[in-house]
Design a protein around this motif. Structure first.
Motif, PDB file in Angstrom:
ATOM      1  N   SER A   1       0.857  -1.191   0.000  1.00 28.99           N
ATOM      2  CA  SER A   1       0.000   0.000   0.000  1.00 28.99           C
ATOM      3  C   SER A   1       0.886   1.230   0.000  1.00 28.99           C
ATOM      4  O   SER A   1       2.050   1.180   0.410  1.00 28.99           O
ATOM      5  N   LYS A   2       0.315   2.351  -0.483  1.00 30.49           N
ATOM      6  CA  LYS A   2       1.006   3.651  -0.435  1.00 30.49           C
ATOM      7  C   LYS A   2      -0.025   4.705  -0.049  1.00 30.49           C
ATOM      8  O   LYS A   2      -1.124   4.729  -0.598  1.00 30.49           O
ATOM      9  N   ARG A   3       0.366   5.529   0.918  1.00 32.56           N
ATOM     10  CA  ARG A   3      -0.535   6.587   1.390  1.00 32.56           C
ATOM     11  C   ARG A   3       0.260   7.885   1.508  1.00 32.56           C
ATOM     12  O   ARG A   3       1.473   7.875   1.637  1.00 32.56           O
ATOM     13  N   GLY A   4      -0.460   8.981   1.520  1.00 34.09           N
ATOM     14  CA  GLY A   4       0.192  10.276   1.695  1.00 34.09           C
ATOM     15  C   GLY A   4       0.360  11.007   0.382  1.00 34.09           C
ATOM     16  O   GLY A   4       0.181  10.443  -0.703  1.00 34.09           O
ATOM     17  N   MET A   5       0.692  12.280   0.490  1.00 33.56           N
ATOM     18  CA  MET A   5       0.830  13.107  -0.704  1.00 33.56           C
ATOM     19  C   MET A   5       2.042  14.008  -0.552  1.00 33.56           C
ATOM     20  O   MET A   5       2.554  14.224   0.554  1.00 33.56           O
ATOM     21  N   GLY A   6       2.495  14.513  -1.668  1.00 34.72           N
ATOM     22  CA  GLY A   6       3.549  15.508  -1.630  1.00 34.72           C
ATOM     23  C   GLY A   6       4.861  14.980  -1.083  1.00 34.72           C
ATOM     24  O   GLY A   6       5.420  14.019  -1.596  1.00 34.72           O
ATOM     25  N   LYS A   7       5.323  15.601   0.012  1.00 30.01           N
ATOM     26  CA  LYS A   7       6.679  15.338   0.508  1.00 30.01           C
ATOM     27  C   LYS A   7       6.757  14.238   1.562  1.00 30.01           C
ATOM     28  O   LYS A   7       7.842  13.929   2.049  1.00 30.01           O
TER      29      LYS A   7
END
Length: 507
Positions: A70-76
């Motif tokens: 899984s991958k979560r989060g945005m930007g940096k």
């Protein structure tokens, strides 16, 4: 129509995802970063090791490797779940804590990609044990997307065909095979500690023998003869007892050209063991101790659940003769019947059907009454002893009743778990029984045995009184894992062709 459109849309989406992943791979290769050129990654901790030793490892550098789930989060800032052989651990990746190019490359990685991670162990503000990534290396590019996140791979047929995907997205499946491995190790340790020697015997044979089953036939080109894949290891193992290897066993694959159902696969694993100067009573004691101790060691309890039944494996299992079982559950007292005709009439009156090709003998009437009317009622561990000679061509006759043999089968939850004899060591009697098998085969019984002249020759040199036992490994693992089909405990079960390929060999 709506379902058809949904299916077409899913195929289009899959095709699009695959195309995008291949384009990403091509871009990496063009930049000189082909992941398939990487040969190794020296990881030093697994997810479980980090979690189990978190206090000692907190703040320490670690290297982990696995698959992005899984991958979560945005930007940096990004969060990921990394799955390795032991489970999952969270990755925390922050742009200003990594090389900018590495972080940008990581942002393009897909779920399913395999990566190596260098970082430190820490706990997030929410308290989750994690690895703070300093470097992430793409080790292998997944060109196909994993099944949809919330539904996983649920189709049983597809799960068995694509076990590799099943193991990735259904981690609980792995536990069945961990238990299987532990059980086989327990069997070996149990027998090794009792002075048994593990041996190997041929898979290809010039005759089919050692069991009542239809064999697979293949052809040996150099010798220009048909050969049979083994349906049992029995006859070769008993040859070794003749030779003086007084306690032997083999864990091996067996092949029977029979139907497939929740309890049967054409190739399966058994352990067969033979002990000189022992009888079937010794084998009963050994089997009970082996299986009950396996449950206690692997599961930590004698109490298991299987096929909706609560099974008690505490030693002290029930033992009854086949005739006693039939009398109790069917109401026929075969021990008071003396002739074939009366025995078969009693069985027919109880609704027993004689299979085609079988003689209407006292022994077959007893056996079919048990098989058709009693086996389905045996839930708790029960040894059924004293089988008729008619269905036991390799077992020693009972000194008390020559119609019966010193043989048992163990039944648990309506399933046969193993089969054992006081082995027949009279070469004259054995040859006569083989001859009956040959005659039955000539009449069309494809499961009947063949004459094995070399085995008779071995017996003529002298086989000591011997106890033998065969155990179905797959059935035992089904019991220990509460599996309702044998396909759940065989990594790659036999499956029919999807497109008709291999139905006929034209080569």
């Amino acid at each position: 129509m709506a379902e058809q459109k949904t299916s077409q849309q899913s195929e289009q989406d899959l095709s699009q995802q695959t195309r995008v992943r291949r384009e990403k791979l091509a871009a990496l290769q063009a930049e000189g970063h082909d992941p398939f050129q990487i040969t190794r990654f020296a990881w030093d901790h697994t997810s479980a090791q980090i979690k189990e030793n978190f206090d000692a490892l907190e703040g320490q550098p670690v290297k982990v490797a696995g698959r992005l789930m899984s991958k979560r989060g945005m930007g940096k800032v990004s969060f990921c779940d990394l799955q390795d052989r032991d489970g999952r651990i969270q990755l925390y990746a922050r742009q200003d804590e990594m090389d900018e190019a590495v972080y940008k490359a990581f942002k393009k990685y897909d779920i399913g990609d395999i990566v190596g991670v260098e970082g430190e162990v820490f706990r997030t503000q929410r308290g989750e044990m994690s690895v703070r990534a300093r470097n992430i290396i793409l080790l292998s590019k997944a060109l196909l997307p994993l099944p949809e996140k919330f539904h996983g791979l649920q189709d049983r047929e597809l799960r068995y065909r694509q076990r590799y995907v099943d193991l990735i997205v259904n981690p609980e499946v792995k536990q069945n095979f961990i238990i299987r491995s532990k059980f086989i190790k327990h069997v070996r340790d149990f027998l090794d500690n009792r002075g048994y020697m593990e041996v190997e015997t041929p898979v290809l044979n010039t005759i089919s023998g050692g069991a009542t089953a239809r064999p697979f036939i293949t052809h040996h080109n150099t010798l220009d003869i048909d050969m049979y894949m083994r349906i049992a290891t029995e006859l070769h193992l008993k040859r070794l007892i003749v030779g003086g290897l007084e306690r032997v066993y083999e864990v091996g694959r067996i092949f029977r050209n029979e139907g497939m159902d929740p309890k049967h696969n054409p190739e399966f694993t058994s352990v067969e063991l033979y002990q000189a100067y022992a009888d079937f009573n010794d084998m009963m004691d050994l089997f009970e101790e082996l299986l009950s101790s396996a449950a206690q060691k692997i599961l930590g309890t004698y109490q298991v659940e299987w096929q909706g039944e609560k099974i008690d494996l505490t030693p002290g299992w029930s033992r009854m003769t086949m005739a006693e079982a039939v009398k109790q559950y069917v109401g026929i007292d075969f021990m008071s019947i003396t002739d074939d005709e009366a025995a078969w009439a009693a069985a027919k009156a109880a609704g027993v059907v004689l299979p085609e090709g079988k003689e209407a003998t006292w022994g077959n009437a007893l056996y079919e009454s048990f098989d058709q009317k009693v086996e389905e009622k045996l839930v708790q561990p029960t040894f059924i002893t004293m089988h008729p000679v008619d269905v036991s061509p390799l077992a020693k006759r009972s000194p008390k009743d020559p119609r019966l043999t010193e043989r048992f089968e163990l039944f648990i939850c309506r399933s046969e778990m193993g089969n054992a004899f006081s082995e027949l060591n009279d070469p004259i009697d054995q040859k006569q029984r083989f001859q009956k098998e040959v005659e039955a085969r000539a009449k069309g019984d494809s499961e009947a045995g063949m004459m094995d002249d070399d085995y008779i020759n071995a017996l003529e040199y002298g086989l000591p009184p011997t106890g033998g036992l065969g155990i179905g490994i797959d059935r035992c693992v089904m019991l220990l894992t509460n599996s309702d089909t044998i396909r759940e405990v065989i990594l790659f079960p036999t499956m029919k062709s999807l497109d008709g390929v291999n139905k006929k060999n034209d080569v």
